[in-house]
Design an enzyme around this catalytic site. Structure first.
Site: not given
Ligand code: 8YV
Length: 323
Positions: A158, A242-243, A272, A290
């Site tokens: 992406g 990513a996650r 987390e 993060h």
């Molecule tokens: C944020 C992120 O820090 O946008 C996302 O998906 O992982 C980060 O930019 C955070 O998750 C905001 O919800």
């Protein structure tokens, strides 16, 4: 009495955006900036017209499906929305928006940072120096891996992966390969110099740096497991912006401890803010809290993108970024 829509921001945002929203809506801030628990989120669903959560809020069916619900829009602060039960929101007629585009460069920059830190052993070096253990220069001290001509393997292709590809290719002369559920358009492959690899196993085996850019959620849970880690080169580095749950963290700890892979650069974790204790012991793991989108400019742009969606919604127009 104000007729302005009532909005709850579940965490503190940058001052600029909080002010922008306060000028247009009746905004409630979470002054202590602590994550809200399920009960507080359920109460918020009854009190506000729009809820603006982040990744630290679990917006599940129990939160969404409250009696006498008032919230009609979830304006997520962030591009990822795996913390929101989208199917339930849809069923209840609650609209959801996110913040794509504006965090692409910042997050790609962080993937590059983690790649550099892991391949050049920057964390190890800094820990050594700060602990007073540096004994001076020598030709074999903390040797890392060079990047020129190496293969960056991107999982998911992406916006953020494409930006990471451009930076890795332009700045470091890396070759770019990617795996995704769908092959990208030829024009995008050409712009990024990226080559499609039809299987994740093949990409894992080929990559010198394997960088994850797929969404979180059930479909990608433990996509990088013990078997995939075993396919990687012993010098390869895994980067995750990513996650967390995309990687089996326990399996990663074992692979890193046994030096079956060279290193890892992580910005996200399975639970987390808890970090697997095994990771904390490993010199070949670079661990950031993060920070992918954490620049002043990006966090303000993310908030402003939520604002665009709020304004569209309350003007009765289609959302800019519907999920
Ligand atoms: C944020 C992120 O820090 O946008 C996302 O998906 O992982 C980060 O930019 C955070 O998750 C905001 O919800």
């Amino acid at each position: 009495m104000s007729q302005r829509p009532r909005i709850l921001l579940t965490r503190r945002w940058t001052r600029e955006v909080e002010q922008y929203l306060a000028d247009r809506f009746e905004v409630t801030l979470n002054e202590p900036d602590q994550p809200l628990d399920a009960e507080a989120l359920r109460a918020a669903m009854r009190e506000y017209d729009a809820l603006c959560p982040t990744v630290t809020d679990r917006i599940d069916a129990a939160v969404l499906d409250v009696p006498d619900r008032r919230v009609r829009l979830i304006g997520n602060f962030g591009v990822g929305f795996n913390h929101i039960d989208i199917a339930t929101a849809k069923r209840l007629g609650i609209q959801v928006s996110n913040t794509p585009d504006v965090l692409t460069e910042a997050t790609a920059d962080l993937a590059i940072l983690l790649m550099l830190m892991a391949t050049r052993r920057a964390g190890e070096g800094e820990r050594e120096l700060r602990a007073g253990r540096w004994t001076g220069w020598r030709p074999t001290h903390l040797l890392g891996q060079g990047l020129s001509g190496k293969v960056m393997g991107l999982v998911g292709f992406g916006r953020i992966a494409q930006a990471t590809a451009r930076k890795a290719h332009a700045a470091f002369g890396m070759q770019i390969a990617y795996y995704g559920r769908r092959r990208a358009d030829a024009a995008i492959e050409q712009q990024t110099g990226a080559r499609y690899v039809a299987s994740l196993d093949a990409l894992a085996a080929e990559a010198d740096v394997l960088s994850l850019h797929c969404p979180g959620g059930a479909e990608t849970f433990h996509l990088i497991d013990a078997a995939r880690l075993a396919r990687m080169k012993p010098t390869a580095v895994l980067v995750n912006t990513a996650r967390g749950p995309v990687v089996d963290e326990a399996a990663l700890v074992q692979a890193l401890a046994a030096r079956r892979i060279g290193g890892a650069g992580l910005d996200v974790y399975e639970e987390e803010p808890r970090v697997h204790p095994g990771l904390l012991q490993l010199e070949n793991a670079v661990l950031l809290p993060h920070l992918g989108s954490a620049t002043e400019q990006t966090r303000t742009a993310m908030g402003m993108r939520v604002a665009v969606n709020l304004e569209a919604f309350f003007a009765g127009q289609p959302l800019r970024d519907p999920v």
